[in-house]
Design a protein around this motif. Structure first.
Motif, short mmCIF file in Angstrom:
data_model
loop_
_atom_site.label_atom_id
_atom_site.label_comp_id
_atom_site.label_asym_id
_atom_site.label_seq_id
_atom_site.Cartn_x
_atom_site.Cartn_y
_atom_site.Cartn_z
N GLY C 10 0.82 -1.20 0.00
CA GLY C 10 0.00 0.00 0.00
C GLY C 10 0.85 1.26 0.00
N PRO C 13 -0.67 7.34 2.32
CA PRO C 13 0.17 8.10 3.25
C PRO C 13 0.95 7.20 4.23
CG PRO C 13 -2.18 8.59 3.54
CD PRO C 13 -2.03 7.84 2.27
N ALA C 14 0.32 6.16 4.74
CA ALA C 14 1.02 5.30 5.70
C ALA C 14 2.20 4.60 5.03
CB ALA C 14 0.05 4.26 6.28
N ASP C 33 1.93 -1.40 -4.71
CA ASP C 33 0.56 -0.88 -4.72
C ASP C 33 -0.08 -1.23 -6.05
OD1 ASP C 33 -1.00 1.63 -2.97
OD2 ASP C 33 -1.84 0.92 -4.86
N GLU C 34 -1.32 -1.62 -6.00
CA GLU C 34 -1.98 -2.02 -7.24
C GLU C 34 -2.31 -0.83 -8.13
OE1 GLU C 34 -5.79 -3.89 -6.64
OE2 GLU C 34 -6.14 -2.79 -4.80
N GLN C 41 -5.75 6.28 -1.36
CA GLN C 41 -7.08 6.77 -1.72
C GLN C 41 -7.16 8.29 -1.62
OE1 GLN C 41 -8.40 4.73 -3.26
NE2 GLN C 41 -7.93 2.74 -2.35
N ILE C 42 -6.60 8.85 -0.56
CA ILE C 42 -6.77 10.29 -0.38
C ILE C 42 -5.96 11.09 -1.39
CG2 ILE C 42 -5.11 10.21 1.57
CD1 ILE C 42 -6.62 12.72 2.62
N ALA C 84 -1.12 -7.40 -4.81
CA ALA C 84 -0.74 -8.51 -3.92
C ALA C 84 -1.93 -9.43 -3.75
CB ALA C 84 -0.31 -7.95 -2.56
N GLY C 114 -4.99 0.50 3.99
CA GLY C 114 -5.99 1.56 4.08
C GLY C 114 -7.39 1.12 4.45
N GLN C 137 -15.32 10.78 -5.94
CA GLN C 137 -14.12 11.56 -5.68
C GLN C 137 -12.92 11.01 -6.46
OE1 GLN C 137 -12.12 11.25 -2.01
NE2 GLN C 137 -12.18 13.44 -1.60
N LEU C 161 -17.11 16.69 2.24
CA LEU C 161 -15.97 17.05 1.42
C LEU C 161 -16.28 16.82 -0.07
CD1 LEU C 161 -13.01 17.89 1.09
CD2 LEU C 161 -12.35 15.51 1.47
N ASP C 303 -5.06 3.56 8.05
CA ASP C 303 -6.47 3.28 8.30
C ASP C 303 -6.77 1.78 8.39
OD1 ASP C 303 -7.22 5.87 8.58
OD2 ASP C 303 -8.47 5.98 6.78
N GLY C 309 -7.52 8.75 9.67
CA GLY C 309 -7.30 9.81 8.68
C GLY C 309 -5.87 9.80 8.16
N ALA C 310 -5.67 10.63 7.13
CA ALA C 310 -4.40 10.61 6.41
C ALA C 310 -3.22 11.06 7.27
CB ALA C 310 -4.51 11.49 5.17
C1 LIG Z 1 -12.52 6.12 -1.55
C2 LIG Z 1 -11.94 6.90 -0.41
C3 LIG Z 1 -11.75 8.26 -0.50
C4 LIG Z 1 -11.21 8.98 0.56
N1 LIG Z 1 -11.04 10.33 0.43
C5 LIG Z 1 -10.56 11.05 1.48
C6 LIG Z 1 -10.39 12.45 1.42
O1 LIG Z 1 -10.65 13.04 0.40
N2 LIG Z 1 -9.93 13.10 2.49
C7 LIG Z 1 -9.61 12.44 3.63
O2 LIG Z 1 -9.20 13.07 4.60
N3 LIG Z 1 -9.71 11.11 3.72
C8 LIG Z 1 -10.20 10.40 2.68
N4 LIG Z 1 -10.36 9.05 2.80
C9 LIG Z 1 -9.82 8.38 3.98
C10 LIG Z 1 -8.32 8.20 3.64
O3 LIG Z 1 -8.23 7.26 2.61
C11 LIG Z 1 -7.50 7.65 4.68
O4 LIG Z 1 -7.62 8.35 5.87
C12 LIG Z 1 -6.03 7.62 4.28
O5 LIG Z 1 -5.87 7.55 2.90
C13 LIG Z 1 -5.45 6.38 4.87
O6 LIG Z 1 -4.17 6.18 4.35
P1 LIG Z 1 -3.55 4.76 4.27
O7 LIG Z 1 -2.15 4.95 3.89
O8 LIG Z 1 -3.85 4.03 5.51
O9 LIG Z 1 -4.34 3.97 3.13
P2 LIG Z 1 -4.73 4.32 1.62
O10 LIG Z 1 -4.48 5.71 1.28
O11 LIG Z 1 -6.09 3.81 1.44
O12 LIG Z 1 -3.72 3.41 0.78
C14 LIG Z 1 -3.83 2.03 0.70
C15 LIG Z 1 -3.24 1.58 -0.60
O13 LIG Z 1 -3.14 0.17 -0.56
C16 LIG Z 1 -3.34 -0.32 -1.83
N5 LIG Z 1 -3.75 -1.72 -1.74
C17 LIG Z 1 -4.78 -2.25 -1.02
N6 LIG Z 1 -4.84 -3.57 -1.19
C18 LIG Z 1 -3.82 -3.91 -2.02
C19 LIG Z 1 -3.36 -5.14 -2.57
N7 LIG Z 1 -3.96 -6.30 -2.29
N8 LIG Z 1 -2.29 -5.12 -3.40
C20 LIG Z 1 -1.67 -3.95 -3.69
N9 LIG Z 1 -2.06 -2.75 -3.20
C21 LIG Z 1 -3.13 -2.73 -2.37
C22 LIG Z 1 -4.40 0.58 -2.42
O14 LIG Z 1 -4.32 0.60 -3.82
C23 LIG Z 1 -4.07 1.92 -1.80
O15 LIG Z 1 -3.33 2.71 -2.69
C24 LIG Z 1 -10.88 8.31 1.74
C25 LIG Z 1 -11.06 6.92 1.82
C26 LIG Z 1 -11.57 6.21 0.77
C27 LIG Z 1 -11.76 4.71 0.90
#
Ligand SMILES: Cc1cc2nc3c(=O)[nH]c(=O)nc-3n(C[C@H](O)[C@H](O)[C@H](O)COP(=O)(O)OP(=O)(O)OC[C@H]3O[C@@H](n4cnc5c(N)ncnc54)[C@H](O)[C@@H]3O)c2cc1C
Ligand SMILES: Cc1cc2nc3c(=O)[nH]c(=O)nc-3n(C[C@H](O)[C@H](O)[C@H](O)COP(=O)(O)OP(=O)(O)OC[C@H]3O[C@@H](n4cnc5c(N)ncnc54)[C@H](O)[C@@H]3O)c2cc1C
Ligand code: FES
Lengths: 101, 366, 466
Positions: C10, C13-14, C33-34, C41-42, C84, C114, C137, C161, C303, C309-310
């Protein structure tokens, strides 16, 4: 299958390529997200479910729901996880199912 | 007393027996484990199968044949009771061979068995071209197949659901989420679960799958049962591709192609390994090349419930009269026999099938 | 097979923040990341957003550009477009990239996959034209696409948002149909102290509401009985609000009532999870570094470990990376703890607003326990009534209902029905969500063709043959 789209491209410029979806020619932005481009082209539904034949179209746009499935070169793919390439041959998956099973 | 029979274990074996007993007017309590327990009945391949069974013990072959012959009526009765159709298809099934030699060897062994069964072993050998007429999807690497006309398949999950529903409809009492920890007998059997639940019954059947290995010795059985892992794959739903099932692959009634199955001695470990699933995927593609483009949607590992010789065990406890051990590897195939014929054996009626060869005593000899 | 000190799943941000921190500590990182580009996502496609999109999406979105810019580093190998599909023994990841299956093995694994939008099963939610608000979005972020004449329904900050972003794009939604009630708002005030510590988030929320007011978007609150009408396509949203039945004709309905951790990977390798009542979802059990309970060398950040959150995701990613660097001898425990201190303080500020948000925008009750006729499993088309019927024939948990009714067996692997099934069974059997449990997640996490899979068998046997 093709209706006036409620989706509008803010930046419609850029090169387009010819793609076939279920037998009709579409001009889509090259390299664009396939599900998005099909939506913009007014394609709906993307497929019918193998269980009840219900129409489906993209729901999540992030590769999680599998409602955007299409068949590209004989393989079922998530349209929202694909990019548009020139000459893509796209079909509705499961189109020729005979309903016997 | 709660009921005539307490059945320990509500997998396909326990439920089939319970269903049969209820059909004879016996009162039954089924005690079954929790959502996470090992359940072969949830992870199997769904074949209702005869060929290759009992190569060294013709009675096992004929017992399987009897069950397979009774399956149609059994399925029909379940459907009438519940409206659920276990999707039985009995149009024959294949043992596919990638070389002429293994095909010929197997045929030779089938001939020996056929003689012992008085000629009741209806199979034919299909060469590559004949097979291709029947199965257009077959690939060039397949040398031929044995088509056995008594073979078939069903949807094992629909079978399980129908049994679960019909046992209740017939008045059976089913306790889910219970783990039996001890069984004692005075006038009646007293079965105690870890949560304190007590069930009393005149007789008890131990059909707890792998759980029987631990409970058996407490009830006077040897219960020499071990797990053997099988990894299984299923594809996305596909248009009709395979006409008949084989030991390698079958198309289920919902459309997915189910591919199996590994045989691994890994103890109580039901995880899926890349090596395991890649291997069976490669084998399935060798048989049916078009499968290369199919998407795999799910895989799982399930544990077979195996006795040392792979045959069922039907045993009456000498230590605890009225207690029976019922366990087998092919619980789907034998479901009809367990529902239709085993109650006679449990009740000791004149129609009781002869199950002597399936006694645990056979393990004394070795 | 590739190998690395740390494999990260993934690139949100994390994952991005963890990769950078780990790389700086000297670890060799493989980041999968796929998606074709980093961001999660954000920050989806943030590096490609032009000025027009940037103005619509806002400053918060553009923050992600820094993380993406920081990603290139000699120690980081970013495999974009790598899906993955299986994790073995907590370390070895099987994935598909450009139509070929491959394996990568790390000494440590970080799951940063995420969140998913919480499933919102209401009648008609499977019709073409019904999407998640997040999907709308994503269309905007990734493809610069807006959607005209849509109705947004549900609740939560993301709903506001997305509505505001639609207004800025010149295509305001027809209406905002909100399910939270005045009572929810009152109850949330109990947590206002914490929320004020995270005042930025709160102020942002108020700003969004003001924007919607200025754009003249109609808002309904306390809505219930939501249903989408239509045959081949959504035609209208029906609901009750303020004691009256409403019907808004529209061909696009965007649903959202919160996000929940995507626990597929963690579940598939047996990380224990527990029910979090405030977030109304299962969360994996972890220590404060994100180390998964009961498994050697597996970390979870962002997440996927619980909604924060991000900002919180990036901080948690850095913390996990520090712990990994220390595990592998690149940092001393003292160095690790010193570096962690400011991150932890920032993390607690980021999380301060969560209790308020969770209480103010609870998931829509009508979608947690839908009516009998509502489809809850989109793939296999199983209804809530089916699940209740399976409960009546002895199903205590989701694995038995899966066997009985195929619910959760389709290609989405239960992502959009799992929580609903747990809630329905818990309710029907009078047991807690923890007692009821969740699906056993099995590979593949995402479908893989048999051909791709089989090629792995060939390459493995070649390795052993050689
Ligand atoms: C559709 C959506 C829109 C959002 N929009 C906002 C926003 O505008 N503002 C806001 O504050 N928060 C938003 N959020 C919440 C925000 O996504 C999270 O708070 C923040 O992005 C979490 O970051 P993360 O790094 O944990 O995960 P994410 O940003 O979700 O990243 C996870 C990544 O893992 C990858 N992944 C997952 N499974 C696999 C796999 N099997 N193989 C390869 N890659 C994989 C995904 O492609 C993704 O890129 C949104 C959430 C979603 C679901
Ligand atoms: C991969 C695989 C493929 C197979 N393919 C086929 C096939 O094609 N055709 C065929 O006929 N057969 C097949 N089988 C075999 C078949 O699945 C089994 O024979 C059958 O399911 C066994 O059923 P069972 O009821 O004995 O065991 P299980 O299904 O394991 O049920 C045992 C039950 O006992 C309960 N239990 C255990 N301990 C306790 C306790 N202490 N207290 C209370 N309850 C307890 C458990 O909760 C469980 O529900 C296959 C098996 C596997 C693993
Ligand atoms: S739209 Fe959900 S997977 Fe593509």
């Amino acid at each position: 299958m093709k209706t006036a789209s409620t989706f509008r491209e803010l930046e419609p410029e850029g090169p387009r390529v010819r793609v076939r979806f279920a037998g009709r020619d579409l001009l889509l932005r090259e390299g664009g997200n396939l599900a998005a481009e099909l939506l913009a082209a007014g394609v709906t539904p993307f497929r019918r479910t193998p269980v009840s034949g219900a129409p489906r179209a993209p729901f999540c746009m992030m590769g999680a729901c599998f409602d955007c499935l299409v068949e590209i070169d004989g393989v079922t793919r998530q349209a929202c996880m694909c990019e548009v390439g020139p000459g893509m041959e796209i079909a509705m998956p499961f189109a020729e199912r005979d309903g016997d099973a | 007393m709660d009921s005539d029979y307490a059945i320990i274990g509500g997998g396909v074996v326990g439920l089939s027996v319970a269903w049969g007993l209820l059909g004879r007017g016996r009162s039954v309590t089924v005690i079954d484990g929790d959502d996470g327990s090992f359940r072969a009945s949830r992870g199997n391949f769904g074949l209702v199968w005869v060929q290759s069974k009992g190569m060294n013990q013709p009675r096992y072959a004929s017992w399987s044949q009897a069950s397979v012959a009774a399956w149609r009526g059994f399925a029909e009765e379940l459907r009438e009771g519940t409206g659920e159709d276990p999707a039985l298809r009995q149009n024959g099934g294949y043992d596919l061979h990638f070389s002429e030699e293994t095909l010929a060897e197997t045929v030779a062994r089938y001939e020996v068995l056929k003689a012992k069964l008085g000629g009741n072993y209806p199979y034919e050998v299909l060469g590559h071209n004949e097979l291709r007429m029947e199965e257009p999807a077959i690939g060039p690497k397949v040398a031929g197949a044995i088509l056995h006309h008594q073979d078939g398949h069903a949807n094992p999950l629909k079978l399980l659901r129908a049994l679960a529903a019909d046992v209740r409809r017939r008045g059976g009492r089913v306790l889910n989420g219970k783990t039996v920890q001890s069984v004692s007998r005075n006038d009646v059997f007293r079965i105690e679960c870890t949560d304190g639940t007590i069930v009393e019954a005149a007789r008890t059947v131990l059909s707890a799958g792998l759980g029987s290995a631990a409970l058996g010795p407490k009830m006077g059985f040897r219960a020499p049962i071990r797990p053997q892992r099988g990894q299984v794959l299923i594809t996305e739903k596909l248009p009709k591709l395979l006409n008949r099932p084989s030991l390698l692959a079958r198309q289920v009634d919902e459309g997915g192609v189910q591919i199996g199955v590994t045989n691994e001695e890994v103890g109580h470990d039901d995880t899926v390994t890349v090596e395991g699933i890649a291997g069976i995927a490669a084998q399935a593609i060798a048989a049916y090349p078009v499968l290369a483009k199919a998407q795999l949607v799910r895989s799982w590992g399930a544990l077979r419930v195996l006795s040392p010789d792979g045959l069922p065990i039907y045993q009456h406890s000498r230590e605890m009269p009225g207690a029976y051990l019922v366990t087998c590897h092919s619980g789907v195939t034998l479901a009809a026999a367990h529902a239709r014929f085993l109650p006679d054996w449990l009740e000791g009626t004149a129609q009781a099938p002869d199950l002597e060869v399936f006694s645990e005593d056979r393990f004394d000899l070795s | 097979m590739r190998d690395a000190d740390l494999v990260i799943l993934g690139a949100g941000p994390a994952g991005m923040a963890a990769a950078r921190t780990a790389a700086e500590a000297g670890l060799v990182v493989v980041l999968l990341d796929e998606q074709p580009r980093a961001g999660g996502q954000i920050y989806r496609d943030v590096e490609r957003a032009g000025e027009r999109r940037a103005a619509i999406l806002g400053a918060d979105y553009l923050k992600g550009a820094d993380l993406v810019r920081d990603l290139p580093h000699p120690n980081i190998r970013h495999l974009a477009g790598a899906t993955a599909w299986q994790v073995e023994e907590g370390r070895r990841v099987a994935f598909t990239l450009d139509g070929e299956a491959e394996l990568v093995e790390g000494r440590r694994l970080l799951i940063a996959t995420g969140a998913l939008e919480r499933p919102m099963p209401i009648p008609g939610w499977t019709l073409p034209g019904v999407m998640t608000a997040g999907a709308a979005q994503i269309l905007l972020k990734q493809s610069g696409m807006v959607c005209e004449g849509a109705v947004l329904a549900g609740c939560g900050p993301l709903l506001y948002l997305v509505a505001a972003q639609m207004c800025r794009a010149g295509t305001p939604p027809l209406a905002l149909v909100e399910t939270q009630t005045a009572a929810d708002r009152l109850a949330a005030l109990r947590h206002i102290g914490g929320a004020l510590r995270g005042w930025r988030a709160l102020a942002k929320g108020l700003g969004l509401l003001a924007e919607l007011r200025r754009a003249g978007v109609r808002r309904y609150t306390g809505a219930s009985d939501l249903a989408v009408e239509g045959g081949a396509q959504a035609q209208a949203l029906r609901f009750t609000a303020g004691g009256r039945a409403h019907r808004i004709a529209c061909s696009t309905v965007l649903l959202h009532h919160g996000v929940v951790p995507n626990t597929q990977v963690a579940r598939s390798i047996g990380v224990p999870h527990r029910w979090d009542d405030a977030q109304r979802a299962f969360v994996p059990e972890r220590d404060p570094w994100g180390r998964a309970a009961g498994l050697e060398g597996v970390f979870i950040a962002g997440d996927g470990g619980g909604i924060g959150g991000a900002g919180a995701a990036a901080l948690a990613g850095r913390l996990a990376a520090l712990a990994v660097a220390c595990d592998l001898g690149r940092l001393s425990p003292g160095e690790r703890d010193r570096a962690a201190r400011p991150l932890r303080a920032a993390l607690s500020r980021e999380l301060a607003v969560r209790p308020f948000l969770d209480r103010a925008y609870p998931p829509f009750a009508g979608a947690l326990r839908p009516g009998d006729d509502t489809l809850i499993c989109r793939c296999e088309e199983v209804t809530a009534g089916d699940i209740r019927r399976y409960a009546s024939i002895g199903c205590l948990g989701p694995n038995q209902t899966k066997a009985f009714g195929r619910v959760g067996m389709g290609p989405c692997q239960g992502r959009y029905c799992g929580l609903t099934v747990t809630e329905l069974l818990a309710d029907a059997n009078g047991r807690s969500q923890d007692e009821t449990g969740y699906y056993r997640i099995r590979p593949p996490l995402k479908p893989v063709t048999l051909g791709e899979l089989a090629a792995l068998a060939a390459s493995q046997s070649k390795e052993t043959a050689e």
